[in-house]
Each structure stands twice: as C-alpha cells, then as structure tokens.
Write an enzyme that holds these catalytic residues in place. Structure first.
Site, PDB file in Angstrom:
ATOM      1  N   SER A 303       5.123  -1.420   3.372  1.00 21.14           N
ATOM      2  CA  SER A 303       5.435   0.002   3.168  1.00 21.14           C
ATOM      3  C   SER A 303       4.879   0.446   1.835  1.00 21.14           C
ATOM      4  O   SER A 303       4.708  -0.363   0.919  1.00 21.14           O
ATOM      5  CB  SER A 303       6.947   0.202   3.154  1.00 21.14           C
ATOM      6  OG  SER A 303       7.491  -0.284   1.941  1.00 21.14           O
ATOM      7  N   ASP A 304       4.629   1.745   1.699  1.00 22.28           N
ATOM      8  CA  ASP A 304       4.373   2.283   0.369  1.00 22.28           C
ATOM      9  C   ASP A 304       5.704   2.156  -0.406  1.00 22.28           C
ATOM     10  O   ASP A 304       6.755   1.886   0.172  1.00 22.28           O
ATOM     11  CB  ASP A 304       3.871   3.730   0.447  1.00 22.28           C
ATOM     12  CG  ASP A 304       3.008   4.098  -0.758  1.00 22.28           C
ATOM     13  OD1 ASP A 304       3.203   3.494  -1.821  1.00 22.28           O
ATOM     14  OD2 ASP A 304       2.163   4.991  -0.639  1.00 22.28           O
ATOM     15  N   CYS A 305       5.659   2.381  -1.726  1.00 25.47           N
ATOM     16  CA  CYS A 305       6.802   2.015  -2.574  1.00 25.47           C
ATOM     17  C   CYS A 305       7.737   3.195  -2.840  1.00 25.47           C
ATOM     18  O   CYS A 305       7.402   4.005  -3.673  1.00 25.47           O
ATOM     19  CB  CYS A 305       6.302   1.470  -3.900  1.00 25.47           C
ATOM     20  SG  CYS A 305       5.001   0.223  -3.738  1.00 25.47           S
TER      21      CYS A 305
END
Ligand SMILES: *[C@@H]1O[C@H](CO)[C@@H](O)[C@H](O)[C@H]1NC(C)=O
Ligand SMILES: *[C@@H]1O[C@H](CO)[C@@H](O)[C@H](O)[C@H]1NC(C)=O
Ligand SMILES: *[C@@H]1O[C@H](CO)[C@@H](O)[C@H](O)[C@H]1NC(C)=O
Ligand SMILES: *[C@@H]1O[C@H](CO)[C@@H](O)[C@H](O)[C@H]1NC(C)=O
Ligand SMILES: *[C@@H]1O[C@H](CO)[C@@H](O)[C@H](O)[C@H]1NC(C)=O
Length: 777
Positions: A303-305
C-alpha cells in the site's frame, strides 16, 4: 508516499559535509564503512540455523518460504505484513524496513535508506525522470537503472539501504498541474511502458542471469488512476477518480501491465485514491483480479503510506478498523506501508473477517521477495554483489552518466536565427540571471532525492566557459518581487544573456498541484524586461516538471532561444552550459504536451476523462486526445543540426485480416474486429526508414512513428506506436527498421476495454512523411 520534508538544519549540515568532502582531492575513504544491512540466517552467529530449511540457499524459494511460514505463529506473521517488519529472534530473523526509494538515484525518503556523515554521504543523483524520459533513449533508461541498483547494493552492504525500492512511478502525466508529474516518464502510455520495463529490469536483473533472484526489488506505483495531489478542495486521500473502462485499459493501466508482464516487477503499490468508488488498496477486482490474476505478479502488493489507514479514517470506507484491514488483505494486499494492519489484523482474524490462509498468502509473497534478494542467505557481503562498497557509489562513471542523461534529455524549444549554440570565443561577457541560476537548495534534483555526489549550478557550469555576471532577478523562486532594475543593468552591458527560471518543490511536488501553469510570480515580467535591454542573444532556460505557458517568450523576437531542462539532477548546470555553448547538440523531445494557461482555467483537474466532450466543451487530455491549442506539442524538440527521413522501402497500401469461417463480420457490416488470434497471426509489416543528418553538426535524432486510426470507438487522434533514437555525423545516414504488428501496435481499445483492429483507413506519420493504408476483411 507522504514524505516528511528533511529537517533544514540536518540538510544544511549534510550539504556542508558534502562540500567539505568534495574539496578533498583524494577520494580514498577516510571513514570505515558501516556494517551490512540486516540479514537473516547468520550461521556464523548461530550454527543451529544451518539446519533450517528456510536458511538453505540451495533449495528452491517456494520450499524455503513454506518452511519459514510454517514455523511462525500468527502474531509473528502479522509482524511481516507491515513495512517496519518485526524481527523473530528465535529464528535468527532481524527486523526489516521495506521502504527505500530509488526514483532517480537513492533517495532519502523512507527509513530503509540513509545518508550519514561517517558512512555513505551521497549517491549519484540522476535527472528527475521526466527529463530522462525526454531522451527517448531506452538504453539510457537501462544504464541509469543499472548504475542505481549497483549503488543500492553497495549501500546495502554498508548498512545504508534496504533491498526493496518503491520506484518507478509510472502513472500517466494526465494533467499539467500534477505535482508529481515530474516523477513520471510523461503522458504517453508507450513511452511510459518502455521506461518502466527498462528501468525495472535494470534494477532487478542480476549479472549472473539467475531470473529467480533479484539484484534489488523494484515497485511500480501508484496503482491506479492516481494523479492528483491537492488541487482546490480535492486531495489524493479522498479523491474518487471516475474512470471509464476504456480510459482505464487504454491509458491508465498499460504502464502497470507492461511493468508486471514484461518487466517482471517484484512489487506493485496501490494508491491512496478511489477508482469508481472503491479504494485502490481495497479493490479485489484490481488487485486479486488484474494484478495477481491476469498479469500474474510474482511479488508483493504494497500500500502507499498508509493507504489502509486512509481508506478507513479519511474515506470512511468501512465501519470498523477490522473491516478496513480485512477488505485490504482480502483484496490482495500483502504489505501495509504503515502500522494499520499491525494494529487491526489480529482482531480481524479473531472476528473471522480474515482467515489465516490469507495472512499466509501475504507473508509468503513478502518473504519470497526477500528470499529472492538473498536476505535469507546470510551475510550479503558473501553473496553476488558482496564486494560492492563505498568505492562503487558516486563513481566517475556514474556521475558522468548523470551528466550524459541531462544532456540527452534537455529540449531545445526555440532557436531563432540559430542564435544557439553560443560561441565561447565570441561571447566575452555573459549575464546569468534568474532565481534558478545559482540554486543551492537542490532544486535541480526534483523530488525524491538523496544527497548528490556533486552539485553544479547553471551559474557555475556557464562560468566554466566564459566570464559571467550574475543576478537572481527575483527575491526567490516564487518571485513575488522581481528585481528588474538590477537585472536590466547587467543585461544591458553584456554580449549575451542566459535567464534560468521555472519552479521548484515548493511550487510543484508531492501533495501539491499547481493552480496556474504560467511561470511563478513575476518571472515573466523579469524575462520580458531583461530581453528589452539586451544587446545580443537572450536564452531562456526553464526548470520545471510540468509544462509552462511561455507563449510570450515563444513570440518575443528578442528572446532568441528557449531550453527546457526539467529538473536536471546533480550535473544539471554542467549539462545546461554544454548545450548552450555547443559541446553537446540537444536531442531531447517533450514527453508531455505544453498547454496554454487557459487550459488550467477551463479544465477541471478532477476530470479523469481522456477524450474530449463536444457537448461540454471539455478539450480532452494529452496529444492522443486533446483538441485545443498548445504552447509546444508532445514530441517537440529541435537540434542544432537537421535530419530528414525517407522511406527506404515501399509500404503496403492494404492489409487484409483473414477472418475465420463463419465470423460474424463476414455477413454484417463491422467497424472493427477483435485483436486476437488467429486473425492476428502474421498481420504486420516492416517500416524501413532512412534517416539522414543533413545539417552541419553531429547529433542524435529520435524517430517517432505515430499512427492515426480510423474514427471508430472514439479512438485516439494519434498515437505513438514506435520510436528509436539514432546518432549521426553530418551527411551520415542510417536505416531504421520497425516491425509493426497490426493487432499489437495499431489496435485501439473499445468502450468495454477490449483491443480491436479498426477497419478502414489508417495513417502512419513520421515527421513530414505520411503513409495511408486500408485495413480490410
Ligand atoms: C480465506 O479468505 C479468502 C479471501 O476472503 C477466501 O478467498 C478463501 O477462500 C478463504 N480460505 C479459507 C480456507 O477459508
Ligand atoms: C523553493 O523556493 C522557495 C522560494 O521561492 C524556497 O522558499 C523554498 O525553500 C524552495 N523549496 C525547496 C524545497 O528548496
Ligand atoms: C493564478 O492566476 C490567477 C490569474 O492570474 C491569479 O488570480 C491567481 O492568484 C493565481 N494563483 C496562484 C496560486 O498563483
Ligand atoms: C469538478 O469535478 C468535481 C468532481 O470531480 C465536481 O464536484 C465539480 O463540480 C466539478 N467542477 C466543475 C466546475 O465542473
Ligand atoms: C543512448 O544512450 C546511450 C547511453 O548514454 C548512448 O551511448 C547512446 O549514444 C544514446 N543513443 C543515441 C542515439 O543518442
């Protein structure tokens, strides 16, 4: 990634360190290198580990991973679905930071990599990707990737970097205002796909040819239809991109598809935004269905953060954190950048929302990637690439490649009366003006940068050729105050003027889209006023990621030359000077359309449609669809020389698709047929072109082959189907051969996302050459 800006004081101390370092003439490392980055299965410390199947490098990855997963408790497994993974000391496994960046050199975003005064202080900083893309040179993309993966391995060996890099960014540069457009290879799906494949392979492929192993792991991001940061009241955390199936398959997905299928990338990152009402990281059709199912990703989905936290807290997509964790994991997410899954997976499992099979799948994908990287093979300095160290970072060769890349990317947009190149002998005095001319804030690096080995500003680069006088002309890059009088004073006394203007990371960057696409503040005023008083040539150099409306400069006869330098990296100033003084003949081409400011005033940035809409007056996006005026079009770029194309061999005027017996189109009137076997077999032809350098200087030239399909399925007006760059001496010529596959290269995507070969008149263009042919049944 929501990257925290580096602390200014820290940055300054690092800059100081670098300059002190550079002033030493001998580059023998005076500091001892750090210990290798974390690794598991250290049998020298614990001989018992030798008996573990997962520590046995001679077994296949699958067997080893299965053994490891089998030995872990649920709690231990949960520690390995997040980016700051927790060590399992009873099995000799240390913790691991998954987040490192290598967009155009090792970056300092992400805790996996770090620059320190007594270890690795700097790494080669290549031009920001948008400029490298402008070179249209696939071998260059590959060479840069290879240099970066070597520096990455070297940094890992001394404990300064991880093995998993979340680069490249292959989102389509859809709107000129997008703050992260600079990170991408531009607006064209073919160029972006070729960039992605070349770069990913160069990061990942080992020199021993072992395809089951990785040099370092790349990651194609941000999947998908992500290209809005923060524009008006919209932001990336809550933006719901409304995308048609046609645009998705025709524009947004192709770079990701190539990245996985042809690049064999080890990771795909899902984005923050939603696509048609579903968060990318909680979309089973896009993750399990497409990336894992159709494209067969061999690696992990991250996932992006922290997209998972975002889908819960910002998007309120689920009612409880456990359900939010479950929708991500069950959709196919393997690794969370952040800690949301660490906090909520266990409860989700006990509530029956996630089963342990899904957790096993996730950690299996994660461990398999680390295993392919040698993380479970003991000390990395005993492995392939184990001999790399401090001497392999910031090498002469890599720094020269950074300069070469900037040279190859810089685009010559205007050259009135061949005022460029300037002659270093006849220009006795040069005024260098503008807020980016003596930039010491690393503006030239673009976003996702690390500490550069060296840093040559345009002023320094130009001063190496001729005596210069300098004025910044603006109080700062934003240029709320133009210092016109001071600038005019120096401009009126010299033989030539170079103005270096544009933007920096305070104007276009992650988390920040532009509102206007004109030059910031009073830069335009400064340029026009300086041009008025100049006696000789006035050369405008623009640093930016996105295009700038410089129509005023294009039309002003006093401004004789315009160059676009993207964000040209650590050697940017040298490269700009080399182009201006003719040590290098420019050959870059714009990888994006430069729109007029009216585009930004008229077009809603949130509109994801690529195609124009005649009823609303929406003009569409990118050269493939946009129907309005441009400042400079996609593919534009001049040379100091002149090149001509000729057809070396005649082309067919008719291509016949052999339909199977009983095909529906034999009895009814079809506008297109499916681009599938067996019709597609051997349906193609060669395009052989002679390219001649008819000018006076040696130079490189990019041959861009465009096709214009018949107007069915709302097809693009024009699309790039092939490109090749050639290097030619004056009077030199070369035959360039392209093999055009009708189904693969000339097909279009229909309204349902299927590839079709349109029947009727197709046109191929190369420069002024045009060839029409009919596709019939
Ligand atoms: C576990 O959950 C996944 C995703 O919901 C599902 O596809 C799978 O069938 C489940 N497996 C078992 C053994 O229950
Ligand atoms: C960009 O320029 C502005 C001045 O216009 C400056 O305040 C800012 O620090 C610069 N941004 C970066 C990231 O260096
Ligand atoms: C954009 O341009 C308009 C019109 O010139 C101006 O009013 C506005 O302040 C500009 N916005 C920014 C963010 O500079
Ligand atoms: C722009 O698009 C958003 C949705 O993406 C919509 O809410 C808004 O009304 C649109 N604005 C205009 C001026 O069309
Ligand atoms: C492409 O880049 C490579 C590496 O820098 C260079 O050697 C080659 O000459 C370039 N090709 C052209 C046609 O300029």
């Amino acid at each position: 990634m929501a990257a925290a800006p580096p602390k200014l004081s820290l940055l300054l101390s690092l800059i100081t360190t670098i300059y002190i370092f550079l002033s030493c003439t001998t580059i023998t490392p005076v500091f001892s290198a750090g210990k290798p980055g974390p690794f598991a299965c250290d049998v020298s410390k614990n001989p018992d580990l030798e008996s573990f199947t997962f520590c046995n490098p001679s077994l296949d990855i699958e067997t080893r991973v299965a053994d490891l997963v089998n030995k872990l408790t649920l709690k231990e497994k949960i520690g390995w679905v997040i980016s700051g993974s927790e060590g399992v000391s009873r099995l000799g496994i240390p913790g691991y930071w998954w987040w490192s960046e290598a967009l155009h050199g090792i970056g300092s975003n992400g805790p996996g990599s770090k620059f320190e005064p007594d270890n690795v202080r700097a790494a080669t900083s290549f031009p920001q990707v948008i400029l490298t893309a402008a070179s249209f040179n696939v071998s260059l993309f590959h060479l840069i990737g290879k240099a970066i993966s070597t520096e990455a391995r070297a940094m890992h060996n001394v404990g300064a970097a991880g093995l998993t890099f979340w680069s490249p960014n292959v989102n389509i540069f859809r709107d000129p205002r997008w703050g992260r457009g600079q990170e991408t290879p531009g607006e064209d799906p073919l160029l972006s796909s070729q960039y992605a494949v070349a770069y990913v392979k160069a990061l990942q492929q080992r020199d021993d040819g072992d395809q089951t192993r990785l040099k370092v792991a790349a990651c194609c991001k941000h999947y998908t239809a992500y290209d809005l940061e923060h524009w008006k009241e919209f932001d990336r955390f809550t933006f719901d991109a409304q995308v048609t199936q046609q645009d998705l398959d025709d524009t947004y997905q192709p770079p990701f598809k190539s990245c996985v299928l042809d690049g064999n990338v080890a990771s795909v990152m899902c984005s923050y935004n939603q696509v048609n009402g579903k968060p990318s990281c909680g979309n089973p059709e896009l993750l399990n269905g497409v990336v894992r199912g159709q494209w067969k990703l061999n690696g992990y989905i991250v996932s992006d953060c922290d997209s998972v936290e975002v889908l819960f807290n910002h998007q309120h997509y689920k009612n409880s954190p456990e359900e939010a964790a479950a929708v991500a994991v069950n959709s196919g997410l393997d690794l969370d950048c952040g800690s949301f899954l660490l906090e909520h997976v266990e409860a989700a499992v006990s509530r029956g929302l996630i089963n342990e099979t899904s957790i096993n799948r996730a950690v299996t994908n994660n461990f398999a990637t680390l295993m392919r990287l040698g993380f479970f093979d003991g000390n990395p300095t005993n492995q392939l690439y184990g001999n790399l160290g401090l001497n392999d970072i910031c090498t002469k060769e890599n720094q020269e490649l950074a300069r070469e890349a900037a040279l190859q990317g810089i685009v010559l947009l205007k050259n009135l009366g061949n005022s460029l190149p300037l002659s270093p002998t006849s220009v006795k005095s040069l005024a260098v003006i503008g807020p980016n001319a003596d930039d010491k804030d690393f503006n030239m690096l673009g976003s996702y940068f690390g500490n550069p080995c060296e840093y040559t500003t345009p002023l320094k680069g130009l001063t190496a050729y001729v005596p210069t006088v300098y004025h910044s002309g603006c109080n700062r890059i934003l240029c709320d105050v133009a210092q016109v009088d001071e600038a005019k004073k120096i401009a009126s006394t010299v033989d030539a003027v170079v103005l270096v203007v544009g933007s920096n990371q305070t104007i276009e960057t992650e988390g920040l889209d532009r509102e206007n696409i004109t030059l910031p503040g009073q830069q335009q005023l400064l340029i026009s006023e300086v041009a008025k008083v100049a006696k000789g040539p006035v050369i405008l150099v623009i640093m930016s990621g996105g295009g700038m409306d410089v129509q005023f400069a294009k039309e002003n006869p006093k401004i004789t030359g315009i160059l676009w330098a993207g964000f040209p990296g650590e050697a940017g100033g040298t490269a700009i000077a080399d182009v201006i003084f003719g040590s290098h003949n420019p050959s870059g081409r714009l990888p994006l359309t430069w729109y007029p400011q009216s585009y930004a005033e008229k077009v809603n940035m949130t509109d994801m449609n690529m195609r124009p809409n005649p009823t609303t007056g929406y003009p569409g996006r990118t050269y493939r669809f946009y129907i309005g005026p441009t400042v400079y079009p996609f593919g534009y770029g001049l040379s100091y020389s002149e090149f001509k194309h000729l057809l070396a061999e005649p082309l067919p005027t008719i291509m016949t698709v052999d339909l199977e017996e009983g095909h529906a189109c034999q009895s009814s009137d079809c506008k297109s047929v499916d681009a599938v076997e067996p019709m597609c077999k051997n349906l193609g032809f060669g395009v052989h072109l002679t390219v001649k350098n008819v000018g006076k200087l040696t130079g490189s030239h990019t041959v861009l082959v465009f096709s214009r399909p018949p107007r069915v399925h709302n097809a693009p007006r024009k699309q790039l189907v092939a490109f090749r760059k050639v290097h030619l001496r004056p009077k030199g010529e070369e035959v360039v051969r392209f093999e055009i596959d009708v189904c693969k290269d000339l097909s279009v995507v229909d309204e349902l996302g299927n590839r079709k070969v349109a029947l009727g008149k197709h046109v191929l263009h190369v420069g002024n050459l045009k060839h029409s042919f009919n596709v019939t049944i």
